[in-house]
Write a protein that holds these residues in place. Structure first.
Motif, PDB file in Angstrom:
ATOM      1  N   THR A   2      15.117 -21.601  12.457  1.00 58.10           N
ATOM      2  CA  THR A   2      15.089 -20.328  11.769  1.00 58.10           C
ATOM      3  C   THR A   2      16.088 -19.370  12.378  1.00 58.10           C
ATOM      4  O   THR A   2      16.442 -19.466  13.551  1.00 58.10           O
ATOM      5  CB  THR A   2      13.685 -19.702  11.856  1.00 58.10           C
ATOM      6  OG1 THR A   2      13.322 -19.560  13.227  1.00 58.10           O
ATOM      7  CG2 THR A   2      12.667 -20.579  11.156  1.00 58.10           C
ATOM      8  N   ASP A   4      17.708 -15.929  13.880  1.00 64.67           N
ATOM      9  CA  ASP A   4      17.287 -14.841  14.731  1.00 64.67           C
ATOM     10  C   ASP A   4      18.534 -14.351  15.433  1.00 64.67           C
ATOM     11  O   ASP A   4      19.561 -15.010  15.445  1.00 64.67           O
ATOM     12  CB  ASP A   4      16.241 -15.324  15.746  1.00 64.67           C
ATOM     13  CG  ASP A   4      15.380 -14.173  16.265  1.00 64.67           C
ATOM     14  OD1 ASP A   4      14.326 -14.459  16.824  1.00 64.67           O
ATOM     15  OD2 ASP A   4      15.777 -13.003  16.104  1.00 64.67           O
ATOM     16  N   THR A 126      13.680 -20.620  16.951  1.00 59.38           N
ATOM     17  CA  THR A 126      14.590 -19.526  16.604  1.00 59.38           C
ATOM     18  C   THR A 126      15.835 -19.582  17.482  1.00 59.38           C
ATOM     19  O   THR A 126      15.846 -20.217  18.544  1.00 59.38           O
ATOM     20  CB  THR A 126      13.915 -18.160  16.803  1.00 59.38           C
ATOM     21  OG1 THR A 126      13.643 -17.974  18.201  1.00 59.38           O
ATOM     22  CG2 THR A 126      12.630 -18.057  16.002  1.00 59.38           C
TER      23      THR A 126
END
Length: 231
Positions: A2, A4, A126
């Motif tokens: 993900t 970030d 992340t």
């Protein structure tokens, strides 16, 4: 993985990293998230898509940390670790490995840790946490995604050899990945996206799994996987 905003672990710290993954799009994504050295402190000095490329690049660049996928053409991450064992054992500037994989299967985690990797994180991590993990591995720490550490503790606490599951051994690593995702209720399109393969390839893997295990449908497959605690 993900998105970030990754930040440098410490003032002025730098770590040289090699990315080893057979999916170019994933390598590009990791490079974009963590490879801005001025922002993250991580310098990506090389990439590889299979075992032979990985050994060549790692030997040539001698990075501090290698981000290593578990399933690679040519023998997988374990084979990279085996062939790079002298670099890991070097008295000065040893190369350290951090597994970065879509798989959270116990046998994959235990296999690369036994092979010498310092940690294992999944691709849902992340950017910030991945940068932190890279620096921690460089420092010699062991790093794991939540729940994966338990696999390692259980494996090394037991002196008994794990039982052999002949049915499971019939499946390839990729078929096992598809099996677990099917058992968790993923649709074919979701599995294809997760594993960076086509829907048609997913269908082929499912057919192969059903044939090898002599099962009729995905519901039987789910029960089979649940009974073996593979889900």
């Amino acid at each position: 993985m993900t998105e970030d905003n990754a930040t440098t672990d410490g003032a002025g710290r730098r770590v040289r990293v090699v990315l080893v993954d057979d999916h170019r799009m994933f390598r590009t994504g990791v490079q974009a998230e963590i490879g801005e050295t001025a922002r993250t402190g991580v310098e990506v000095v090389g990439e590889a898509a299979d075992v032979d490329q990985a050994v060549t690049v790692i030997t040539a660049t001698r990075p501090e940390v290698v981000l290593l996928d578990v399933h690679l053409p040519g023998g997988g991450g374990v084979e990279v670790l085996r062939r790079c064992a002298p670099l890991m054992a070097a008295a000065e500037n040893p190369v350290r490995f951090l597994a970065l994989s879509v798989s959270d299967a116990a046998e994959d985690v235990i296999g690369v840790i036994r092979g010498g990797a310092r940690g294992y994180v999944t691709k849902t991590i992340t950017g910030t946490d991945l940068v932190d993990s890279v620096f921690r591995v460089q420092d010699g720490d062991a790093v794991f995604s939540p729940r994966l550490a338990g696999f390692v503790l259980d494996a090394f606490a037991s002196t008994d050899a794990p039982p052999v599951d002949e049915d499971l051994d019939r499946l390839t690593q990729r078929e096992r990945e598809v099996l677990r995702l099917i058992a968790r209720g993923y649709a074919y399109k979701e599995i294809a996206k997760q594993l960076f393969i086509s829907v048609k390839t997913v269908e082929s893997h499912v057919s192969a799994v059903l044939r090898k295990l002599q099962l009729s449908n995905r519901h039987e497959l789910t029960r089979w996987a649940t009974a073996r605690r593979l889900v």
